[in-house]
Each structure stands twice: as structure tokens, then as C-alpha cells.
Design an enzyme around this catalytic site. Structure first.
Site, mmCIF file in Angstrom:
data_model
loop_
_atom_site.group_PDB
_atom_site.id
_atom_site.type_symbol
_atom_site.label_atom_id
_atom_site.label_comp_id
_atom_site.label_asym_id
_atom_site.label_seq_id
_atom_site.Cartn_x
_atom_site.Cartn_y
_atom_site.Cartn_z
ATOM 1 N N HIS A 191 20.554 -11.766 -2.233
ATOM 2 C CA HIS A 191 20.504 -13.021 -2.973
ATOM 3 C C HIS A 191 19.120 -13.397 -3.458
ATOM 4 O O HIS A 191 18.983 -14.097 -4.450
ATOM 5 C CB HIS A 191 21.193 -14.139 -2.189
ATOM 6 N N GLU A 433 36.710 -9.561 -4.329
ATOM 7 C CA GLU A 433 35.524 -8.868 -3.812
ATOM 8 C C GLU A 433 35.826 -8.145 -2.507
ATOM 9 O O GLU A 433 34.938 -7.615 -1.860
ATOM 10 C CB GLU A 433 34.343 -9.838 -3.668
ATOM 11 N N ASP A 457 29.954 -7.596 -3.683
ATOM 12 C CA ASP A 457 30.644 -7.419 -2.411
ATOM 13 C C ASP A 457 31.730 -6.350 -2.503
ATOM 14 O O ASP A 457 31.920 -5.583 -1.559
ATOM 15 C CB ASP A 457 31.259 -8.748 -1.954
ATOM 16 N N CYS A 504 31.785 -11.348 -12.198
ATOM 17 C CA CYS A 504 30.542 -12.096 -12.015
ATOM 18 C C CYS A 504 29.577 -11.357 -11.094
ATOM 19 O O CYS A 504 28.512 -11.869 -10.774
ATOM 20 C CB CYS A 504 30.825 -13.493 -11.496
HETATM 21 C C1 PEP Z 1 29.730 -10.761 -5.697
HETATM 22 O O1 PEP Z 1 29.972 -10.518 -4.520
HETATM 23 O O2 PEP Z 1 29.772 -9.907 -6.609
HETATM 24 C C2 PEP Z 1 29.349 -12.130 -6.112
HETATM 25 C C3 PEP Z 1 29.208 -12.441 -7.378
HETATM 26 O O3 PEP Z 1 29.112 -13.046 -5.128
HETATM 27 P P1 PEP Z 1 27.797 -13.090 -4.229
HETATM 28 O O4 PEP Z 1 26.785 -12.172 -4.850
HETATM 29 O O5 PEP Z 1 27.331 -14.504 -4.217
HETATM 30 O O6 PEP Z 1 28.283 -12.612 -2.907
HETATM 31 MG MG MG Z 2 30.320 -12.104 -3.126
#
Ligand code: PEP
Ligand code: MG
Length: 575
Positions: A191, A433, A457, A504
Site C-alpha cells: 500500500h 480478489e 490480492d 481496480c
Molecule cells: C486489490 O486487491 O487488487 C485491490 C485493489 O485492493 P487493495 O490493493 O486495497 O487490497
Molecule cells: Mg485487495
């Protein structure tokens, strides 16, 4: 000093040249010691408290200027703790009566209060425990002569060098001064890397040896385009990178030509290009980069960098602000995804051996139902201000979706009973995910309004490869046919039921992935705002029909490498 080349994982595009600033989190080791001069020890303690107070005043002021008053309030709470006779009295008393050193008296007394407050079934007292823990660390550092830094007090142009940056460290970075960062651990989808892309700060992560090779004040070049780090660059290297930086800026201005255009392929097919955001402030960047939608608003950042849960009204304000700024454009808000690498300091959950496989996201929300209901109510109240879509993260079974949707419908009915206006057109979807959900997409597609594929994920769970672990980053394989087949399964299942699918995860903004996803029929691509114009330019030159004709061949390949070389050949033929 000799020039040295290091490398890591390219995490956020751009090039930065500045002096290194090491962000360290030293271990504070306290030992018990007898003292002979009690008065001197008391003076030493008082001066450590005073130094901590002046430091906190500065941090509070910077935070209020750079972030907002709400975030600055954390430091006001810390200042209050440092003036509280209920805490300070027993410490000085201990030094005086037991003739022991200030460090030990402070640690013992604080631990006693922390243990007491944490055992209470009262959120307010638990937050006080977190405040005491933070403040104790600061005073201890002064007593031990160790410096602890806060990224929010940086006021010179620097490149941050750190072992790791937590998401809450990263949100405190001010792009005005922090020109880039390099960490020893982490991957492209950790993140802190995602936030760096939102803040448009060039970054390289997972470099493994920067903390042992870069000292404060050394000149460093961060090349976030390909993951290179140059330490002590000579004049010729600096000039070369200044050129590279200038040509990257030029390229960006070329992409910007399509800022106000819709995203359309060469054969006239429209796809939606959205952005991923973490805070309402990020919307400005989305609109500047010509975003047609928000495909993912990670609401957990609203819960971070503070010492208690945001109230329902605070949440209504944040969600309404995003919806109003988007002015009717689709806005997908994801409910709270805490856990994994995202922790809340004031939510003391038991440590887990595998946090990414643990009580995370929707699992935590279904367990902490009151907290979840508050968020749903806030979203519903904000819904009248725009085109809101809600999605739940980490859905592994259809029962979880049904449970979450039931809570949503119950809160909606309650608000309607209270005569509070809510929108009647909110779509409710899920993040895909977890492989079980991708495989069962046909079942889900009958009940959800849309899917958004979270590849960060989905890849880590399909490949069983921790997204934070740079030693196995080779298994982050968006082009592995296993992943592509799962993505196809999800899109096809949605289309069969007349639903739409977005993506996403970071894969949606990848240059090699985009043509494949187009051929697979993806309806919405959501990425860092800074990638949108480049993606729009690329899509405008691609034919959807042509990409469809390659899908069978691509999905029958055996490895990620084969897919990449197939795609490179294809784009080479077009050049
Ligand atoms: C993902 O897992 O691709 C996602 C967009 O969520 P995060 O990166 O916040 O886990
Ligand atoms: Mg995720």
C-alpha cells in the site's frame, strides 16, 4: 565518493534527484539502574518531557497546515497526556522513592496505565492507552538520546530512505518536500507503493540494501520508471537523468492531449477509465488527469492517522465531498478494508500469523457490525450527492455478500423510516480478489450489480505469494494464464447476466495488460490517476475486435513469459 548503482522494484513513475533522509524507527531498550542523585534525575526527566512537548507542538502545527485540524488533534491529545499529573506524578514519585532511573520509572508506570486502559471495555479508554504508548516512546527516545522522526516535519527537498513505510507514514509525506522514496522491503502492490502513485512521488521499493548503503545527506537519484537507484552520482550521470526527467515530462504533456476526451478504441468501442483514490483530496488529481470515474475509493485511509473511529457525520462529509466533486460521474466506494498491511493503531486486534489470510476487510466488518453499520449509514446519507456505487472487499462466499447486503438494506430501511433522503439507484457490487469468488462468478453474477477485480490480492491468493514479500515478487504474475483465465471467467459471467466488470488492481493500468483486458471485454479500468492519460492514448490506438481475435491464442499459452513475449511481438508489429 564513488558512484554506486542499486536497484529495486519500480513502484511509482518519475525521476527525482535530492539528498537522502533516513527515516528510522529505532528500538528503545530500557534497563533498570540505581541512581544516586535524585534531583538530577528528576531534572533530566522534566527536560525530556519539555523537549517532547516542543517537538509535538511543531508536528501539530505542520500537520494542521499540511493535512487538517482533525489529524492535528492527535498531537493535541499527546500534549495533554504530557501535562497530566495523574501520569507524571507516579513517575516522579517512583524516581524519588525507589532511587531508580527515569527511563525505567517512565516505562513501568506507562505500562501499568496502558494495561489498565486496554483491559477496559471502553473505546475511549483504549484510545488513551494508544496515546500513552506513543508519548512514552517519544519521551524515552529523548532520555536515551535517540532521535525519532516524523515524516510530517520534513521541510527540505529530500528522498526518504527507509526499511519500510507504513501506509500512515506515507499519507503524511508532503510531495512539496519529499521528492521520492526508497524502501528495503515491499512490492509494487504494497500500500505504500500504491499511495506513492496517488501522491505522484517517484518510488522504488524492495531494494533490500539501501538502509545499509545510504547515509543521511548523500545525493541520490530515484528512477521510479525502471527501479534504479544511483547513490553519489557524478555530474555526467546527474545530467543524463535530468534529460530523462525532462523527456518524461514531455511525454506526459503529449498524453495530456486526450484529457477531455472519452476513452474510445480505434474501432469505436468505449471503455470507462477511472481512478483509485484514498482520500477526498485525491479527486482533484483524478479530474486533472481526465478520469471518467472513480473505480475504487479505499475508505480505510479515512480511519488511519487518527486515534479513534471517524464518526458517522465525519464519514458523511468525506463521502459527500467525493461525490460532489465527481459531479454525477460514477463513484465506486469500497467499504472498510482493514487488516493485512493496513492496521489501525486504536484497534488493538490480536496479532495473527498470516494477517493477509486473517480477520481482514469484510470479515472484520461482519464481526464488528456496529462499525460497519455506521459506515453503511454514512454512505447512504451521502448517496444523494452523486452517482454512488458500493462494493464489499475480500468476499470469499456468497453468504458473506448476502449478509453484507442485508445490513445495507436494513440501514437503508431505517433511514427511510427516519425520513432521511437516500438514493434509490445505488449499485451494490463486490471486489473479486479471492479465487473461490472468481471461480464461482456465475453464481455471484445473479445477485451482485457489478464486479471489480482486485488483482493485487487475486494474484497473491492464486499464486500463494505474499504481496509484501520482495523475495517472491517474481510470483506476482498478472500475465500468468491462470490469472487471465480467472479474469475471463469473471467478465463472461457478468456479461451473461447483463452486469458490468471493472478492474481496480494495479494490473488495470499496465501497458501489456491493457490490450488483453480489452480483448477479454473488461468494461471499466481503474488505476492511479497519473496512469489514466497514458492508458487513454494507448487504448485510442487499439482495435477491440482485433484484440478479441488473439484471446484464444493468449489463453492457451503456458507461462507468463510466453504471454509477455506474444504481446511484445504484437505491439512490435504495430510500431
Ligand atoms: C486489490 O486487491 O487488487 C485491490 C485493489 O485492493 P487493495 O490493493 O486495497 O487490497
Ligand atoms: Mg485487495
Amino acid at each position: 565518493m564513488n558512484q554506486k548503482l542499486l536497484s529495486g522494484i519500480a513502484a511509482s513513475n518519475g525521476i527525482a534527484i535530492a539528498k537522502a533522509f533516513r527515516l528510522e524507527n529505532p528500538e528503545l531498550i530500557v534497563e533498570k539502574a540505581a541512581i544516586s542523585n535524585t534531583d538530577a534525575e528528576l531534572t533530566r526527566f522534566e527536560s525530556a518531557v519539555d523537549q517532547s512537548k516542543s517537538e509535538l507542538e511543531i508536528i501539530k502545527e505542520h500537520t494542521a497546515q499540511q493535512m487538517n485540524d482533525e489529524e492535528a488533534a492527535i498531537f493535541s491529545a499527546h500534549l495533554l497526556v504530557l501535562s497530566d499529573p495523574e501520569l507524571l506524578g507516579p513517575i516522579t514519585e517512583k524516581i524519588r522513592s525507589e532511587n531508580i532511573n527515569a527511563e525505567f520509572a517512565l516505562q513501568e508506570t506507562s505500562n501499568m496505565f496502558i494495561g489498565l486502559f486496554e483491559s477496559m471495555d471502553n473505546d475511549y479508554m483504549k484510545e488513551r492507552a494508544a496515546d500513552i504508548r506513543d508519548v512514552t516512546k517519544r519521551v524515552l527516545a529523548h532520555l536515551l538520546g535517540v532521535s525519532i522522526q516524523s515524516p510530517s516535519i520534513i521541510t527540505d527537498e529530500v528522498i526518504i530512505i527507509a526499511e519500510d513505510l507504513t501506509p500512515s507514514d506515507t499519507v503524511q509525506l508532503n510531495p512539496l518536500y519529499v521528492k521520492g522514496f526508497i524502501t528495503d522491503i515491499g512490492g509494487r502492490t504494497s500500500h505504500s507503493a500504491i499511495l506513492a502513485r496517488t501522491l505522484e512521488i517517484p518510488a522504488v521499493v524492495g531494494a533490500q540494501t539501501v538502509m545499509s548503503s545510504i547515509r543521511n545527506g548523500m545525493t541520490v537519484i530515484v528512477d521510479g520508471l525502471n527501479g534504479d537507484i544511483i547513490v553519489n552520482p557524478d555530474a555526467e550521470t546527474i545530467a543524463r537523468y535530468e534529460d530523462k526527467k525532462a523527456s518524461y515530462e514531455l511525454q506526459k504533456s503529449e498524453w495530456a492531449r486526450l484529457k477531455n476526451e472519452a476513452t474510445v478504441t480505434s474501432d469505436g468501442h468505449h471503455v470507462e477509465l477511472g481512478a483509485n483514490i484514498g482520500t477526498p483530496k485525491d479527486v482533484v488529481g483524478v479530474l486533472e488527469h481526465g478520469g471518467e470515474a472513480i473505480g475504487l475509493y479505499r475508505t480505510e485511509f479515512l480511519y488511519m492517522g487518527r486515534n479513534q473511529f471517524p464518526t458517522e457525520d465525519e464519514q458523511v462529509e468525506a463521502y459527500s465531498s467525493v461525490l460532489k466533486q465527481m459531479d454525477g460521474k460514477p463513484t465506486v466506494v469500497r467499504t472498510l478494508d482493514i487488516g493485512g498491511d493496513k492496521e489501525l493503531s486504536y484497534l488493538q486486534l490480536p496479532k495473527e500469523l498470516n494477517p493477509f489470510l486473517g480477520l481482514r476487510a469484510i470479515r472484520l466488518c461482519l464481526e464488528m457490525e456496529d462499525m460497519f453499520r455506521t459506515q453503511l449509514r454514512a454512505l447512504l446519507r451521502a448517496s444523494i450527492h452523486g452517482n454512488l456505487k458500493i462494493m464489499f472487499p475480500m468476499i470469499a462466499t456468497i453468504e458473506e455478500f448476502r449478509q453484507a447486503k442485508t445490513l445495507f438494506l436494513e440501514e437503508k430501511a431505517k433511514l427511510e423510516n427516519e425520513q432521511i433522503e437516500v438514493s434509490n439507484t445505488i449499485e451494490v457490487g463486490i471486489m473479486v480478489e479471492i479465487p473461490s469468488t472468481a471461480v464461482m462468478a456465475d453464481i455471484f453474477a445473479k445477485e451482485v450489480d457489478f464486479f471489480s477485480i482486485g488483482t493485487n490480492d487475486l494474484i497473491q491468493y492464486t499464486m500463494a505469494a505474499d504481496r509484501m514479500n520482495e523475495r517472491i515478487s517474481y510470483l506476482y504474475q498478472p500475465f500468468n494464464p491462470a490469472i487471465l483465465r480467472l479474469v475471463k471467467n469473471v467478465i463472461d459471467a457478468a456479461h451473461k447476466e447483463g452486469k458490468w466488470t471493472g478492474m481496480c488492481g494495479e494490473m488495470a493500468g499496465d501497458e501489456i495488460a491493457i490490450p488483453i483486458l480489452l480483448g477479454l471485454g473488461l468494461d471499466e479500468f481503474s488505476m492511479s490517476a497519473s496512469s489514466i492519460l497514458k492508458a487513454r492514448t494507448q487504448i485510442s490506438k487499439l482495435s477491440k475486435m482485433e484484440m478479441e481475435s488473439h484471446i484464444d491464442a493468449i489463453l492457451s499459452l503456458s507461462t507468463s513469459e510466453e504471454v509477455v513475449s506474444y504481446m511484445n511481438k504484437l505491439s512490435g508489429m504495430k510500431k
